[in-house]
Design an enzyme around this catalytic site. Sequence first.
Site, PDB file in Angstrom:
ATOM      1  N   ASP A   1      37.827  50.994  43.924  1.00 47.49           N
ATOM      2  CA  ASP A   1      39.153  50.400  43.817  1.00 47.49           C
ATOM      3  C   ASP A   1      39.462  49.779  45.180  1.00 47.49           C
ATOM      4  O   ASP A   1      38.738  49.974  46.158  1.00 47.49           O
ATOM      5  CB  ASP A   1      40.211  51.438  43.398  1.00 47.49           C
ATOM      6  CG  ASP A   1      41.445  50.745  42.799  1.00 47.49           C
ATOM      7  OD1 ASP A   1      41.602  49.525  42.992  1.00 47.49           O
ATOM      8  OD2 ASP A   1      42.259  51.423  42.149  1.00 47.49           O
TER       9      ASP A   1
HETATM   10  C1  BGC Z   1      44.401  48.825  41.480  1.00 41.69           C
HETATM   11  C2  BGC Z   1      43.330  48.437  40.507  1.00 41.69           C
HETATM   12  C3  BGC Z   1      43.139  46.938  40.513  1.00 41.69           C
HETATM   13  C4  BGC Z   1      42.800  46.503  41.926  1.00 41.69           C
HETATM   14  C5  BGC Z   1      42.515  45.015  42.060  1.00 41.69           C
HETATM   15  C6  BGC Z   1      44.189  48.203  42.843  1.00 41.69           C
HETATM   16  O1  BGC Z   1      45.284  48.373  43.663  1.00 41.69           O
HETATM   17  O2  BGC Z   1      44.476  50.225  41.576  1.00 41.69           O
HETATM   18  O3  BGC Z   1      43.659  48.913  39.235  1.00 41.69           O
HETATM   19  O4  BGC Z   1      42.156  46.556  39.613  1.00 41.69           O
HETATM   20  O5  BGC Z   1      43.880  46.828  42.765  1.00 41.69           O
HETATM   21  O6  BGC Z   1      43.643  44.253  41.973  1.00 41.69           O
END
Ligand code: BGC
Length: 750
Positions: free
Chosen positions: A283
Amino acid sequence: MNHTRTLILALMIALLPACSQQRPSTVGSDAAIEKRIDQLLARMTLSEKIGQMNQVSVGGDISHYAEALRKGQIGSILNEVDPVKLNEYQRICVEESRLGIPLLVGRDVIHGFHTIFPIPLGLAATFDPALVEEGARIASLEATAQGVRWTFSPMLDIARDPRWGRMAEGSGEDPWLDARMAEAMVRGYQGPVLDTTSMAACIKHFVGYGAAEGGRDYNSTFLTERQLRNVYLPPFEAAVKAGAMTLMTSFNDNDGVPSTGNAFILQDVLRGEWGFDGLVVTDWNSMGEMIAHGFGVDRKDVACKAANVGVDMDMMTFGFISHLEELVASGCVKESVIDEAVRRILRVKILLGLFEHPYVDVEAAAAVQYAPAHLDAARKAAEASAILLKNDGVLPLRADKVRTILVTGPMADAPHDQLGTWSFDGQKDHTVTPLKALQERFPGKVIYVQGLRNSREVRTRFDDVVAAARRADVVLAFLGEEAILSGEAHCLADLNLMGSQSELLAALKATGKPVVATVMAGRPLTIERDLSNCRALLYAFHPGTMGGPALANLLFGDVNPSGKTPVTFLRTVGQAPLYYAHNRTGRPYNGEMLLSEIGAEAGQTSLGNTSYYLDYGAYPLFPFGYGLSYTTFRYSDIALDREVYAEDGTIDVSFTLTNTGECDGTETVQVYVRDLVGSVTRPVKELKAFERVALKAGESRRLNVRIPVADLAFYGLDGVKKVEPGDFQLWVAADSASGEPLSFQVEKKE
Ligand code: BGC
């Protein structure tokens, strides 16, 4: 449990069929793909390999990234959706980098790209995997047309605490429902065969993220291996089996181990037991955040840990690009680990056909967005996702009986907010609000007084709204919370309607006019006090682009509500977490009296010694699976085909479902099972099947549902997944709290 685990693991790997990911016909056989990867890998320098493992969020001027792209230092980008720019990004990689490897372009396409569908929690309320699959397919058609080939969806986190803002992004509290939605979304995004309209799905967040302590996002979780295996992992396993091409690690540390450095979940379970050969991405900066967790001293340390547990791609920590070369040189990370990671990344790029088709047709892309068929599907999804929670008979409204309609409330005309969280690309100009839809449908009949400018506004007087209500035949109040109040990092400790919304509803009720409330929200709010101030209440979650027409159709009876709660609705936030599939305590609630019923003289012993709250009892406001219709359904003659089943048998339960009302409708039949005695305590009920059944007014149909006994398996005391023979109960019912159980047995195989 750990000992046996290794054994089972070996056994399972031996028995596993080759992971059944879909293969496109255009890129050749698996062997041909692997050979192609071998050839590419052989030509790559270590630095080029590490470049593939680096994902960068881009924006603004492409020239900022051009040099890195030419040098092969970026394998994937996210957050650019302009097709012209994406073509240029690809051109630099394909034409100007040494090996011409195209980029994997990612984006959070969570519930639609331009055409926004209801939030995932709303989609789960449809209990309709086919409809959800169609929505995901449409999202893919729109996004891939612009060059996005990877979505960070579906989110499969089981969520049992509505304070957690990300409950909006998932399918709610139940692993069975979540798993069916997971499969549907994977199929929809990736398509029946992989081609240029396929968007690789990314199942996230692996794992346990939704169990954040206190419902505060990013918080620690303390899930035991058994809870993980019985509740949190099954949707991921189902999605892997459905062919999900990629997976994202979660932010949380579970029992002290952050997911991005967790060998048990990433190596033992994901790669080992499930045979997942897809790409694992972190993530956003979750690798770097292992330093904040206190799980690594610096970026080099956490990069080493992540690489060695099988993380293939680094989203925004820049830990791999900065340190992997030196980590290989020092022997901390073997080059073979890098090779495997790059192999998995290249495989996704090959499978998506990116080498053959790196560019999109910009003009054609525009024509795909908001296509009439997409808007139609979004409307149908919004119609199916709304849940009728109360109706004293005022709904459906009769268009011919209503001369003047008051439309009020902060969500009546909030085009951005009705799209919900994660709708980056949905444009408010294309959104049809309830106000717009009603004005169009009833020209000259709608009075609009906003009442509250937003959900948080506090007002003491509502003279303008009340005066308007007096002039109207019916009052339609659109309440709830804006998109910003749910989603990532947007958690709440108070789940009542915010600001003066409840007071607005009470003031409207006092006019004596029929008041119908529609709630748009990212979670189940605690609306108990509002129920008495309206004659009907429709819960729409955030319904997306076509929410307005969908709600108008529901309120005026063109469509009969059929949504069911995908999560338990609480009476008060202090009940959280409260979910239907809880284990049995030694002192289950027995309907004992509440403090208010006993009075001030209540002594210690008069209150009962069972598991409940003295002030709120033990029950929710609405149970999981609940939802009304404009008609009524009767379940009768429910029968099992046997009394005793073999462990490898199939339960066949038949029943008659009758539409006992005056209009056509759709009922979501639910089948729950309870395992009475286990080697460990078992949930009081678990959903094992569901089916939407459409019946004409007065129609009666004999139906049956088949459940393989194998679906009753769970991880018991010995940590092995199996069915434990013994006594069971089964319900065929309209929700998780109704119906009478049938009994059956599973007998041991000799
Ligand atoms: C989130 C993810 C997301 C990623 C990319 C993160 O802050 O937890 O779910 O896919 O950002 O935007």
